[in-house]
Write a protein that holds these residues in place. Sequence first.
Motif: not given
Length: 316
Positions: A144-162
């Motif tokens: 249904g479109g409920l999406i969760f992202v951990t802080r640990g995952m976001l730390r793997c993203c070095k820029h907005e494209d990631a």
Amino acid sequence: MMKSDRREFLNLSGKYILGAGLAPLFSALISGCKTMEAVTKIGTSIAVSQGVIDESQADSINKSASAVARSFQDITPEQEYYIGRTVAATITAKYRPYNKPQANMFLNVLGKALAQASELPETFGSYHFLILNSDEINAFAAPGGLIFVTRGMLRCCKHEDAAAAVLAHEIGHVQLKHGLQAIKKSRITSALTTLAIEGTKSFGQKELAQLTETFEDSISDITSTLVNNGYSRSFELEADMAAVKILKNVGYDPNGLVDMLNVMKKRLKPGRLDFAKTHPPPAVRIAALRKHIGRYTKVKTAGPRQPRFMAVFRNI
């Protein structure tokens, strides 16, 4: 909705449908889902008229009973939403939300823009994105479109494209209905068989308990797949391919997904309950992506994207 709440709703619906002398009607369930919807509505309407439950409770019972009776192909967008909401409640019981409105707002603006470029731009309850306050490297997409992202995952993203690539991958799972496909078909078969056998005689507590457990296990199938086991390799690669298309449609560089996977590859620790356990190795995904998008090129971070991304996620 917690497991105890689901059990209460299911027991309540069964009690007043069966208690009203309607047990024989359950034998007709084997003929299809529409019959189950009709019988459930009869039972709940009687319960409402007797003052046992209110209209709101009846509505919830009807929606729950209707949704769990279907295979994933037959589930309507509305029913998918209610299943997803139950799955989401289970996830947020395990992981605390990250209480930073600015970061969650950014994620929702980005995610909704990406969703508009997907093959499923709208869901019944709309797409919603939430950061989880966990160091685990992980992300989950409930039906249904409920999406969760951990802080640990976001730390793997070095820029907005990631970061966009992570969300696009999860949107891909929703678009392809991978969560619903986690429900074991044997659950529904078992439920219908029990109903058909018991429909011509008195429905006891044992049989009602079996049905309740079957319906609860349908939700557990999804949450266990998301949190503990992960999707099949083919599903993960399908979601990556969907993400590439979404990213291109919006104007993000698909190499952002490669960048994120390379960072993840260095940070994942064997034995933890994160992407290392629930996803194919990053190297496998990177190899498949290169076949699809060609030779890697460095993501350009010039312009407004990098400053706005860093302003929100620098200290995530």
